[in-house]
Design a protein around this motif. Sequence first.
Motif, PDB file in Angstrom:
ATOM      1  N   LEU A 167       1.836  -0.597   1.310  1.00 40.94           N
ATOM      2  CA  LEU A 167       1.267  -0.943   0.005  1.00 40.94           C
ATOM      3  C   LEU A 167       2.194  -1.881  -0.767  1.00 40.94           C
ATOM      4  N   ALA A 168       3.501  -1.609  -0.717  1.00 39.91           N
ATOM      5  CA  ALA A 168       4.450  -2.471  -1.429  1.00 39.91           C
ATOM      6  C   ALA A 168       4.469  -3.875  -0.829  1.00 39.91           C
ATOM      7  N   GLN A 169       4.264  -3.971   0.480  1.00 36.91           N
ATOM      8  CA  GLN A 169       4.232  -5.289   1.116  1.00 36.91           C
ATOM      9  C   GLN A 169       3.002  -6.073   0.677  1.00 36.91           C
ATOM     10  N   ALA A 170       1.900  -5.361   0.479  1.00 39.60           N
ATOM     11  CA  ALA A 170       0.656  -6.039   0.154  1.00 39.60           C
ATOM     12  C   ALA A 170       0.542  -6.361  -1.338  1.00 39.60           C
ATOM     13  N   ALA A 171       1.384  -5.745  -2.160  1.00 40.34           N
ATOM     14  CA  ALA A 171       1.332  -5.970  -3.604  1.00 40.34           C
ATOM     15  C   ALA A 171       2.316  -7.073  -3.994  1.00 40.34           C
ATOM     16  N   PRO A 172       2.073  -7.767  -5.114  1.00 44.05           N
ATOM     17  CA  PRO A 172       3.031  -8.777  -5.542  1.00 44.05           C
ATOM     18  C   PRO A 172       4.297  -8.118  -6.079  1.00 44.05           C
ATOM     19  N   GLY A 173       5.385  -8.896  -6.113  1.00 44.85           N
ATOM     20  CA  GLY A 173       6.635  -8.366  -6.651  1.00 44.85           C
ATOM     21  C   GLY A 173       7.639  -8.136  -5.544  1.00 44.85           C
ATOM     22  N   PRO A 174       8.858  -7.766  -5.937  1.00 44.03           N
ATOM     23  CA  PRO A 174       9.903  -7.574  -4.933  1.00 44.03           C
ATOM     24  C   PRO A 174       9.584  -6.398  -4.006  1.00 44.03           C
ATOM     25  N   ASN A 175      10.002  -6.525  -2.753  1.00 44.52           N
ATOM     26  CA  ASN A 175       9.681  -5.498  -1.755  1.00 44.52           C
ATOM     27  C   ASN A 175      10.303  -4.144  -2.056  1.00 44.52           C
ATOM     28  N   VAL A 176      11.355  -4.140  -2.896  1.00 45.37           N
ATOM     29  CA  VAL A 176      12.068  -2.895  -3.179  1.00 45.37           C
ATOM     30  C   VAL A 176      11.149  -1.858  -3.825  1.00 45.37           C
ATOM     31  N   LEU A 177       9.993  -2.286  -4.312  1.00 46.57           N
ATOM     32  CA  LEU A 177       9.081  -1.341  -4.969  1.00 46.57           C
ATOM     33  C   LEU A 177       8.544  -0.263  -4.027  1.00 46.57           C
ATOM     34  N   LEU A 185       0.423 -12.367   4.059  1.00 41.68           N
ATOM     35  CA  LEU A 185      -0.787 -11.709   3.566  1.00 41.68           C
ATOM     36  C   LEU A 185      -1.930 -11.775   4.576  1.00 41.68           C
TER      37      LEU A 185
END
Lengths: 192, 192
Positions: free
Chosen positions: A60-70, A177
Motif C-alpha cells: 500500500l505504501a508503494q502504491a501511495a504517493p509520498g516517501p516509501n518510509v510510510l 505504478l
Amino acid sequence: MTAPLLVLGSADWLALLMQFMMLSLLSVGGAISTSPDMHRFLVQEHHYLSQVQFSESIALAQAAPGPNVLFVALMGWHVGMNTGSFSAAVLGVAITMGGILLPSTILTYNAARLAHRNRDLRAVRAFKLGMAPVVIALMFATSWILGSAAGRMDDWPLWLLAVISALVLWRTRLHILWVLAAGAVLGWLQLV
Amino acid sequence: MTAPATANALRQPRSPSELFISFTLLALQGFGGVVAIVQRELVERKQWLTQDEFLEDWAVAQVMPGPNVVNLSMMIGGRHFGLRGAIAALAGMLLVPLLLVLCLALLHARIGDHPGVAGAFRGMAAAAAGMFAASALRLSAALARNPMPLAWCVALALMVFVLVALLRVPLLHVLPIAGACACVLCYRRLRS
C-alpha cells in the motif's frame, strides 16, 4: 489468515519503540533495508502482525504517493488496530514513525554540517562504498521476505509475477505504478 | 540539464511555511521515488540550490542512516532556516502523505474482505517484491567500480542475505559487524 488479537501493555509499547529506534540507526540505505528485521520482530517473534498485514503495509505504501518510509506507519497502524482500538492505532503510528525517524534525523541534522567540510575524507568514502554490498543484500532480503510472505513456495504464478516484475523494472524504464497496477489487476482476477 | 545557477543568482524560499507547502507538493508527486522530483523542482525550477549543492546534500543523505528523501528534505530546509526550516520541510514531506496513506488503510479495512481486493493486494505485494529485487540489481551494477574486489563484494552480500533473510539473525548483530569489516577493507584499499 486472520489478524492476531493483541493485548499490549506499556512495556510492550516501549519495547516496540526501542526496537524501531534501534532500527533507525541501522537504516543505512533507507528504512526499507530494515524491513527484514521488522518482519522478524513483528511477525515471527511477537505475532503483532499477520504475514498478510506485513506485505499489505509495504504494498500500500508503494502504491501511495509520498516517501516509501510510510510503510512503517502502516505497520504501527495495524499493530494498534490488532488490539482492537482506534486510539491504539494512532499510538502505533506515533511509536513506529517516531522510532524510525527521530534518531536518524537528529543524527543526520547534526552530521550534515560536519560532512560538508569532510566530503572527500577517505573514511566517508570508505563507509559509503563498503556499505554498498550490505545494502544490496538487505534489498534482496526485503524482496525475498515480501515474496515468501505473499505466497507459499508452490504458488508459482505469484513467484513468476515477482520475477517478471523484477526483470521489467531492472531492464526497462517503465514506471513502478504500471507494474504495481498490473500485479493488482492479475490479483483481482485471481490469476496469481 | 540546465546550466547550474551561480550562488548569487539563487532564489530563496521566503519562509518555513513556503518550505512546508513546497515539500508537501513534492511528496504528493512522488510515487516510488521522490528524489528525482526534488532535484528537478528545487534545482532546476525553483533554483533554491545549485546542482553541486544538491549532489553534496544527496551524498550525505545517502551515507547517513534514515530514509534518504527525509534526510535530504531536512538538510535543504536546514540550509535556509536552520532547525525551523528543517522541521518545516520534514513535516511537508511526511504529514499530508501520512494522512493520505492512513485514509487508504481505513478504506482498505472496509473493503479488504472482498476476495478481489485481497487478491489485488497479493498481486501488488508480489510486484513490490520484484521491484526491490530490481533496485538491488541496479545497485549491483555499481559494484564493478567498488574498491573491493567483486568476489569479496559478492561473498559479503551473500553472507548478509543468508544471515538476515534465511537464518533470521537480528540485524543488530549482522549489520555493525559486516559493515565494519567492509568499511575497513574499503578504507585500506582506497589508500592506493
